[in-house]
Design a protein around this motif. Structure first.
Motif, PDB file in Angstrom:
ATOM      1  N   THR A  19      22.314  36.542 -13.165  1.00 61.36           N
ATOM      2  CA  THR A  19      21.010  36.122 -13.710  1.00 61.36           C
ATOM      3  C   THR A  19      19.880  36.551 -12.783  1.00 61.36           C
ATOM      4  O   THR A  19      19.973  36.379 -11.575  1.00 61.36           O
ATOM      5  N   GLU A  20      18.845  37.134 -13.371  1.00 56.83           N
ATOM      6  CA  GLU A  20      17.602  37.382 -12.617  1.00 56.83           C
ATOM      7  C   GLU A  20      16.517  36.553 -13.260  1.00 56.83           C
ATOM      8  O   GLU A  20      16.357  36.576 -14.482  1.00 56.83           O
ATOM      9  N   PHE A  21      15.755  35.839 -12.462  1.00 60.78           N
ATOM     10  CA  PHE A  21      14.689  34.994 -13.002  1.00 60.78           C
ATOM     11  C   PHE A  21      13.364  35.748 -12.937  1.00 60.78           C
ATOM     12  O   PHE A  21      13.070  36.422 -11.947  1.00 60.78           O
ATOM     13  N   ILE A  22      12.593  35.642 -14.007  1.00 63.22           N
ATOM     14  CA  ILE A  22      11.293  36.322 -14.082  1.00 63.22           C
ATOM     15  C   ILE A  22      10.240  35.273 -14.436  1.00 63.22           C
ATOM     16  O   ILE A  22      10.454  34.470 -15.358  1.00 63.22           O
ATOM     17  N   LYS A  42       2.680  36.858 -31.663  1.00 65.24           N
ATOM     18  CA  LYS A  42       1.879  35.636 -31.542  1.00 65.24           C
ATOM     19  C   LYS A  42       1.167  35.396 -32.867  1.00 65.24           C
ATOM     20  O   LYS A  42       1.152  36.275 -33.737  1.00 65.24           O
ATOM     21  N   VAL A  43       0.518  34.230 -32.995  1.00 66.07           N
ATOM     22  CA  VAL A  43      -0.158  33.937 -34.274  1.00 66.07           C
ATOM     23  C   VAL A  43      -1.239  34.959 -34.601  1.00 66.07           C
ATOM     24  O   VAL A  43      -1.522  35.229 -35.769  1.00 66.07           O
ATOM     25  N   ASP A  44      -1.843  35.573 -33.570  1.00 68.91           N
ATOM     26  CA  ASP A  44      -2.886  36.571 -33.842  1.00 68.91           C
ATOM     27  C   ASP A  44      -2.302  37.962 -34.130  1.00 68.91           C
ATOM     28  O   ASP A  44      -3.037  38.937 -34.293  1.00 68.91           O
ATOM     29  N   GLY A  45      -0.961  38.065 -34.196  1.00 61.83           N
ATOM     30  CA  GLY A  45      -0.319  39.332 -34.557  1.00 61.83           C
ATOM     31  C   GLY A  45       0.021  40.203 -33.359  1.00 61.83           C
ATOM     32  O   GLY A  45       0.709  41.227 -33.505  1.00 61.83           O
ATOM     33  N   SER A  46      -0.433  39.837 -32.162  1.00 59.34           N
ATOM     34  CA  SER A  46      -0.126  40.650 -30.974  1.00 59.34           C
ATOM     35  C   SER A  46       1.308  40.361 -30.519  1.00 59.34           C
ATOM     36  O   SER A  46       1.873  39.312 -30.847  1.00 59.34           O
ATOM     37  N   PRO A  47       1.915  41.293 -29.751  1.00 60.31           N
ATOM     38  CA  PRO A  47       3.314  41.099 -29.340  1.00 60.31           C
ATOM     39  C   PRO A  47       3.488  39.867 -28.452  1.00 60.31           C
ATOM     40  O   PRO A  47       2.611  39.559 -27.644  1.00 60.31           O
ATOM     41  N   PHE A  48       4.611  39.171 -28.642  1.00 57.99           N
ATOM     42  CA  PHE A  48       4.936  37.997 -27.811  1.00 57.99           C
ATOM     43  C   PHE A  48       6.152  38.397 -26.980  1.00 57.99           C
ATOM     44  O   PHE A  48       7.236  38.630 -27.512  1.00 57.99           O
ATOM     45  N   TYR A  49       5.944  38.532 -25.684  1.00 56.36           N
ATOM     46  CA  TYR A  49       7.001  38.977 -24.776  1.00 56.36           C
ATOM     47  C   TYR A  49       7.749  37.748 -24.268  1.00 56.36           C
ATOM     48  O   TYR A  49       7.153  36.909 -23.584  1.00 56.36           O
ATOM     49  N   THR A  50       9.022  37.647 -24.634  1.00 54.42           N
ATOM     50  CA  THR A  50       9.771  36.419 -24.298  1.00 54.42           C
ATOM     51  C   THR A  50      11.060  36.722 -23.547  1.00 54.42           C
ATOM     52  O   THR A  50      11.602  37.825 -23.614  1.00 54.42           O
ATOM     53  N   LEU A  51      11.537  35.719 -22.872  1.00 53.21           N
ATOM     54  CA  LEU A  51      12.865  35.728 -22.270  1.00 53.21           C
ATOM     55  C   LEU A  51      13.721  34.775 -23.093  1.00 53.21           C
ATOM     56  O   LEU A  51      13.169  33.900 -23.759  1.00 53.21           O
ATOM     57  N   PRO A  52      15.001  34.892 -23.071  1.00 59.36           N
ATOM     58  CA  PRO A  52      15.771  35.808 -22.250  1.00 59.36           C
ATOM     59  C   PRO A  52      15.887  37.208 -22.831  1.00 59.36           C
ATOM     60  O   PRO A  52      15.707  37.428 -24.027  1.00 59.36           O
ATOM     61  N   VAL A  53      16.241  38.128 -21.915  1.00 61.86           N
ATOM     62  CA  VAL A  53      16.597  39.498 -22.262  1.00 61.86           C
ATOM     63  C   VAL A  53      17.909  39.771 -21.528  1.00 61.86           C
ATOM     64  O   VAL A  53      18.075  39.317 -20.390  1.00 61.86           O
TER      65      VAL A  53
END
Ligand SMILES: N[C@@H](CCC(=O)N[C@@H](CS)C(=O)NCC(=O)O)C(=O)O
Length: 233
Positions: A19-22, A42-53
């Motif tokens: 595991t690497e924590f970010i 996101k609600v405004d349509g922009s990308p939502f960058y989430t973990l985990p990957v």
């Protein structure tokens, strides 16, 4: 904390991992550096960058989004225990969103004031600022008010009651949604429960309430799956 879903998934399948924590403000750069396409918006349509990957060195692939990761692992490692038994992938894909819609609106106002205190300062600042900018109100205003807490807690109990009714369709006291077989749905429910335990605190009244609710169904579910949460939060 959503890495709990992934940790349970990997441990259930018996796959080894590191595991690497970010921190939250570094997720976007991590996606861009590794050419990972964001799954959510996101609600405004922009990308939502989430973990985990995950990064799987045997296929040289990055996969984002927990349900997609679970699906990928089931397909790529078919000899490991399946999280989508009885050809249930299509049905289970709708379980997560259904659970979110049932539980999250009732409980979110209780979690909001506590989440930041559980994050490292750099992530807490990012979490607070991004939530304020989406909601257009101060972070504190997202929490339920003290005077409405009892009434709101009844709604959480009712929401869990709906999920309990789904579980009951597989027969009374069976621990899992599919009866006596673990599946993705149980991973989702158990991971949420473990997050609530972590955020509310093991000794809190709220957590003790949840453990008593619905004839101890949630307590039993965790007892069955506890061994797969290798890192205790
Ligand atoms: N659908 C995603 C959602 C994951 C999610 O919301 N993860 C949180 C971390 S626990 C996150 O990355 N949040 C980013 C942010 O708040 O900006 C999944 O299940 O993988």
């Amino acid at each position: 904390m959503l890495t709990l879903f992934l940790r349970l998934t990997l441990n259930f399948k018996g796959l080894s991992y590191r595991t690497e924590f970010i921190e939250l403000p570094d997720i976007e750069a991590f996606y861009k550096k590794n050419g990972i396409a964001p799954v959510e918006k996101k609600v405004d349509g922009s990308p939502f960058y989430t973990l985990p990957v995950i990064y799987d060195p045997s296929t040289d692939k990055f996969i984002a989004d927990t349900p997609l990761i679970a699906e990928y692992l089931d397909k790529t490692y078919p000899d490991t225990p399946s999280l989508f038994p009885y050809n249930s992938l299509a049905l289970q894909a709708s379980f997560g969103p259904a659970l979110n819609a049932t539980i999250i609106p009732s409980i979110i106002g209780f979690l909001v004031p506590l989440v930041c205190s559980r994050l490292n300062p750099v992530s807490a600042k990012f979490f607070r600022e991004t939530r304020e900018s989406v909601a257009g109100v101060p972070y504190e205003a997202l929490a339920f008010k003290e005077e409405e807490a009892d009434e709101k807690w009844v709604k959480v109990h009712e929401a869990f009651g709906k999920v309990d009714a789904w579980y009951q369709k597989s027969g009374g006291q069976h621990p899992f949604l599919l009866g006596d077989t673990v599946s993705w749905a149980d991973v989702v429910v158990a991971s949420y429960l473990r997050q609530f335990k972590y955020v509310f605190g093991e000794d809190s009244q709220k957590w003790n309430d949840v453990m008593r609710w619905h004839d101890g169904r949630w307590k039993r579910l965790l007892e069955h799956l506890d061994k797969y949460f290798a890192v205790v939060l």
